[in-house]
Design a protein around this motif. Sequence first.
Motif, mmCIF file in Angstrom:
data_model
loop_
_atom_site.group_PDB
_atom_site.id
_atom_site.type_symbol
_atom_site.label_atom_id
_atom_site.label_comp_id
_atom_site.label_asym_id
_atom_site.label_seq_id
_atom_site.Cartn_x
_atom_site.Cartn_y
_atom_site.Cartn_z
ATOM 1 N N GLY A 203 0.811 -1.206 0.000
ATOM 2 C CA GLY A 203 0.000 0.000 0.000
ATOM 3 C C GLY A 203 0.846 1.258 0.000
ATOM 4 N N SER A 204 0.194 2.402 -0.156
ATOM 5 C CA SER A 204 0.891 3.677 -0.114
ATOM 6 C C SER A 204 1.218 4.050 1.326
ATOM 7 C CB SER A 204 0.030 4.774 -0.740
ATOM 8 O OG SER A 204 -1.115 5.016 0.063
ATOM 9 N N THR A 206 0.277 6.704 2.940
ATOM 10 C CA THR A 206 -0.939 7.192 3.597
ATOM 11 C C THR A 206 -1.853 6.044 4.002
ATOM 12 O OG1 THR A 206 -0.851 9.278 2.370
ATOM 13 C CG2 THR A 206 -2.966 8.665 3.332
ATOM 14 N N VAL A 207 -2.017 5.080 3.103
ATOM 15 C CA VAL A 207 -2.879 3.924 3.397
ATOM 16 C C VAL A 207 -2.318 3.108 4.551
ATOM 17 C CG1 VAL A 207 -3.677 1.712 2.478
ATOM 18 C CG2 VAL A 207 -3.896 3.779 1.102
ATOM 19 N N ILE A 208 -1.026 2.869 4.536
ATOM 20 C CA ILE A 208 -0.403 2.081 5.602
ATOM 21 C C ILE A 208 -0.478 2.824 6.925
ATOM 22 C CG2 ILE A 208 1.816 1.181 6.432
ATOM 23 C CD1 ILE A 208 2.458 0.526 3.466
ATOM 24 N N ALA A 209 -0.248 4.135 6.891
ATOM 25 C CA ALA A 209 -0.327 4.931 8.118
ATOM 26 C C ALA A 209 -1.718 4.826 8.729
ATOM 27 C CB ALA A 209 0.023 6.385 7.821
ATOM 28 N N ALA A 210 -2.759 4.986 7.909
ATOM 29 C CA ALA A 210 -4.129 4.902 8.418
ATOM 30 C C ALA A 210 -4.459 3.498 8.906
ATOM 31 C CB ALA A 210 -5.115 5.331 7.338
ATOM 32 N N ARG A 211 -3.933 2.500 8.214
ATOM 33 C CA ARG A 211 -4.188 1.101 8.606
ATOM 34 C C ARG A 211 -3.727 0.837 10.031
ATOM 35 N NH1 ARG A 211 -1.128 -2.216 4.720
ATOM 36 N NH2 ARG A 211 -2.848 -1.668 3.324
ATOM 37 N N TRP A 212 -2.631 1.500 10.425
ATOM 38 C CA TRP A 212 -2.070 1.267 11.751
ATOM 39 C C TRP A 212 -2.325 2.421 12.708
ATOM 40 C CZ3 TRP A 212 -1.307 -3.499 12.798
ATOM 41 C CH2 TRP A 212 -1.021 -4.390 11.760
ATOM 42 N N GLY A 213 -3.393 3.199 12.413
ATOM 43 C CA GLY A 213 -3.903 4.132 13.401
ATOM 44 C C GLY A 213 -3.399 5.555 13.315
ATOM 45 N N TYR A 214 -2.664 5.921 12.268
ATOM 46 C CA TYR A 214 -2.158 7.277 12.131
ATOM 47 C C TYR A 214 -3.050 8.075 11.186
ATOM 48 C CZ TYR A 214 2.233 6.207 14.519
ATOM 49 O OH TYR A 214 3.171 5.860 15.459
ATOM 50 N N ALA A 215 -3.707 9.078 11.717
ATOM 51 C CA ALA A 215 -4.564 9.916 10.886
ATOM 52 C C ALA A 215 -3.761 10.911 10.076
ATOM 53 C CB ALA A 215 -5.579 10.654 11.758
ATOM 54 N N ARG A 216 -2.621 11.331 10.622
ATOM 55 C CA ARG A 216 -1.813 12.354 9.941
ATOM 56 C C ARG A 216 -0.508 11.740 9.463
ATOM 57 N NH1 ARG A 216 -1.699 17.056 14.317
ATOM 58 N NH2 ARG A 216 -1.570 15.233 15.695
ATOM 59 N N PRO A 217 -0.307 11.660 8.137
ATOM 60 C CA PRO A 217 0.929 11.085 7.604
ATOM 61 C C PRO A 217 2.179 11.777 8.120
ATOM 62 C CG PRO A 217 -0.701 11.296 5.865
ATOM 63 C CD PRO A 217 -1.262 12.007 7.062
ATOM 64 N N GLY A 218 2.089 13.091 8.401
ATOM 65 C CA GLY A 218 3.251 13.802 8.909
ATOM 66 C C GLY A 218 3.689 13.294 10.273
ATOM 67 N N PRO A 232 9.279 6.984 5.694
ATOM 68 C CA PRO A 232 8.479 5.853 5.211
ATOM 69 C C PRO A 232 8.586 5.658 3.701
ATOM 70 C CG PRO A 232 7.220 7.169 6.758
ATOM 71 C CD PRO A 232 8.476 7.932 6.477
ATOM 72 N N SER A 233 8.634 6.762 2.951
ATOM 73 C CA SER A 233 8.708 6.648 1.488
ATOM 74 C C SER A 233 10.016 6.004 1.060
ATOM 75 C CB SER A 233 8.527 8.013 0.829
ATOM 76 O OG SER A 233 9.504 8.929 1.306
ATOM 77 N N GLN A 234 11.104 6.281 1.775
ATOM 78 C CA GLN A 234 12.383 5.649 1.424
ATOM 79 C C GLN A 234 12.311 4.143 1.615
ATOM 80 O OE1 GLN A 234 14.661 8.479 4.015
ATOM 81 N NE2 GLN A 234 16.164 8.394 2.346
ATOM 82 N N THR A 235 11.683 3.707 2.697
ATOM 83 C CA THR A 235 11.525 2.277 2.917
ATOM 84 C C THR A 235 10.638 1.662 1.847
ATOM 85 O OG1 THR A 235 11.767 2.540 5.311
ATOM 86 C CG2 THR A 235 10.717 0.527 4.548
ATOM 87 N N LEU A 236 9.547 2.367 1.494
ATOM 88 C CA LEU A 236 8.620 1.847 0.490
ATOM 89 C C LEU A 236 9.306 1.694 -0.850
ATOM 90 C CD1 LEU A 236 5.654 1.061 -0.107
ATOM 91 C CD2 LEU A 236 5.255 3.463 -0.676
ATOM 92 N N TRP A 237 10.058 2.716 -1.253
ATOM 93 C CA TRP A 237 10.747 2.663 -2.563
ATOM 94 C C TRP A 237 11.842 1.600 -2.590
ATOM 95 C CZ3 TRP A 237 11.346 8.662 -2.421
ATOM 96 C CH2 TRP A 237 10.098 9.243 -2.727
ATOM 97 N N SER A 238 12.556 1.460 -1.470
ATOM 98 C CA SER A 238 13.640 0.485 -1.450
ATOM 99 C C SER A 238 13.112 -0.943 -1.438
ATOM 100 C CB SER A 238 14.543 0.701 -0.238
ATOM 101 O OG SER A 238 13.821 0.485 0.961
#
Length: 239
Positions: A203-204, A206-218, A232-238
């Motif tokens: 997932g993106s 934002t989607v992963i953050a919300a899945r685990w309870g984070y409303a604000r990606p920041g 998080p984006s660096q981990t996702l891309w790698s």
Amino acid sequence: MRNYVFGHLDSGRIQHSSDGEDRFLLPGDAFLTALPDRPFRAAIDDPDVSMVVLGQEVVDQVADDVRFEGYRPLSRRAADAWRSTCVHLRDEILPVFEESPLVVSNATRLLVATTLATFPNSTLNEIVIDRRDAHPRTLRRAIAFIEANAAKDLTAADVARAARVSIRAIQLAFRRHLDTTPMAYVRRVRLSCAHADLCAANGSVTVIAARWGYARPGVFAAHYRAAYGVSPSQTLWSG
């Protein structure tokens, strides 16, 4: 069902009477209308009022045996913070994340915790004396339960029940042995789960953050960087 009804007066005036006391509310005032099962009267003059209803069962998920002991906030600053939290959750969080159970439950408990910090209640001056339940076995049972159920809507009451102790006892156990709280440990485990999802590109951000309870990606990004040293984006891309 025992409900507590809190309010914030944005405009107009209210004369409120309960327990033999008259209170005059003006714009900017926050208040508890009355304790459950207590009668009250109110005379209103062109009010614009925001109301929050908290059931006893929701309050009990955050703390044991809560008793509210006053109708006015502890300070104007506390009232302003409570009002800001209510508006933020109502206007920015819940409309966007109403389909994310963890975000909604976290928002609810944030509101309860903010209310407990705002209005006089029995939790503010409690001193925990009995340390018998702050045992490593208690902690191990709690950790096993959290790690097995991190994707579910967990409360401190759930963790305490699984560990077979009171909320106060489980809070003491986490504080004494890990220098944290049960819900902070839940967030730590969920952050680890989010890390696994990012590595698997499940997932993106934002989607992963919300899945685990984070409303604000920041906020998620800040917590993630503090834990893992990258965004998080660096981990996702790698991945």
